[in-house]
Motif scaffolding. Structure first.
Motif, short mmCIF file in Angstrom:
data_model
loop_
_atom_site.label_atom_id
_atom_site.label_comp_id
_atom_site.label_asym_id
_atom_site.label_seq_id
_atom_site.Cartn_x
_atom_site.Cartn_y
_atom_site.Cartn_z
N ARG A 97 94.37 35.02 -1.95
CA ARG A 97 93.19 34.19 -1.72
C ARG A 97 93.18 33.00 -2.65
O ARG A 97 93.77 33.05 -3.74
CB ARG A 97 91.91 35.02 -1.88
N ASP A 98 92.50 31.96 -2.21
CA ASP A 98 92.29 30.76 -3.01
C ASP A 98 90.79 30.52 -3.01
O ASP A 98 90.24 30.00 -2.03
CB ASP A 98 93.06 29.59 -2.39
N ALA B 189 89.89 30.28 6.72
CA ALA B 189 89.06 29.41 5.91
C ALA B 189 87.59 29.69 6.21
O ALA B 189 87.17 29.68 7.37
CB ALA B 189 89.38 27.96 6.19
N SER C 15 96.01 32.33 7.95
CA SER C 15 95.03 31.75 7.04
C SER C 15 93.64 31.95 7.63
O SER C 15 93.48 31.98 8.85
CB SER C 15 95.28 30.25 6.84
N ALA D 1 89.02 28.43 -4.64
CA ALA D 1 88.65 27.01 -4.62
C ALA D 1 88.60 26.48 -3.19
O ALA D 1 87.82 25.57 -2.88
CB ALA D 1 89.64 26.21 -5.44
N LYS D 2 89.42 27.07 -2.31
CA LYS D 2 89.44 26.66 -0.91
C LYS D 2 88.68 27.62 -0.01
O LYS D 2 88.63 27.42 1.20
CB LYS D 2 90.89 26.56 -0.43
N ASN D 3 88.12 28.68 -0.62
CA ASN D 3 87.35 29.65 0.17
C ASN D 3 88.20 30.21 1.31
O ASN D 3 87.73 30.38 2.44
CB ASN D 3 86.09 28.99 0.75
N THR D 4 89.45 30.50 0.99
CA THR D 4 90.44 30.87 2.00
C THR D 4 91.19 32.12 1.60
O THR D 4 91.51 32.30 0.42
CB THR D 4 91.43 29.71 2.23
N SER E 161 83.54 28.78 5.73
CA SER E 161 82.64 27.64 5.50
C SER E 161 81.20 28.12 5.64
O SER E 161 80.93 29.14 6.27
CB SER E 161 82.93 26.52 6.51
N THR F 23 79.94 30.12 -0.24
CA THR F 23 81.08 30.47 -1.08
C THR F 23 81.24 31.98 -1.16
O THR F 23 80.25 32.70 -1.37
CB THR F 23 80.88 29.89 -2.50
N SER G 251 83.50 33.54 -3.33
CA SER G 251 84.34 33.83 -4.49
C SER G 251 84.05 35.18 -5.12
O SER G 251 84.88 35.74 -5.82
CB SER G 251 84.19 32.72 -5.54
#
Length: 120
Positions: A70-71, A22, A20, A73-76, A24, A27, A29
């Motif tokens: 990827r997600d 993440a 994973s 919404a979780k920036n992951t 920070s 964003t 997206s």
């Protein structure tokens, strides 16, 4: 901006791991997210990438075994690694690029690596 990778470890050949990463600080997206790896004594190589719209491509050596997702919404970004082989042993780095396709020279942000060791 920080990219925090996790999920590495020691696994036997044929096993699985899920990495994973993440992000920070902003964003991503609308960015391409992906993974590179660097084995001891070798150059960093591309592994997989996923565009903001879901386009995906892999290096030939991992096709059919690895899955990137990827997600937003979780920036992951994730990398599911199955049927692992000793030659997959490397430090894995997540990366973010404004462009598509992703190239090592064009990466805008790098995460700190996570070590994957596959024993035979």
């Amino acid at each position: 901006v920080q990219l925090q990778a996790s999920g590495g470890g020691l696994v036997q050949a044929g096993g699985s791991l899920r990495l994973s990463c993440a992000a920070s600080g902003r964003t991503f997206s609308t960015y391409t997210m992906g993974w590179f790896r660097q084995a001891p004594g070798k150059e960093r190589e591309f592994v997989a990438a996923i565009s903001w719209s879901g386009g995906i491509y892999y290096v030939d050596s991992v096709k059919g075994r690895f899955t990137i997702s990827r997600d937003n919404a979780k920036n992951t970004v994730y990398l599911q690694m199955n049927s692992l082989k000793p030659e997959d042993t490397a430090v894995y780095y997540c990366a973010v690029d404004r462009d598509w396709p992703m190239r090592r020279s064009g990466v805008n942000y790098w995460g700190k690596g996570t070590l994957v060791t596959v024993s035979s």
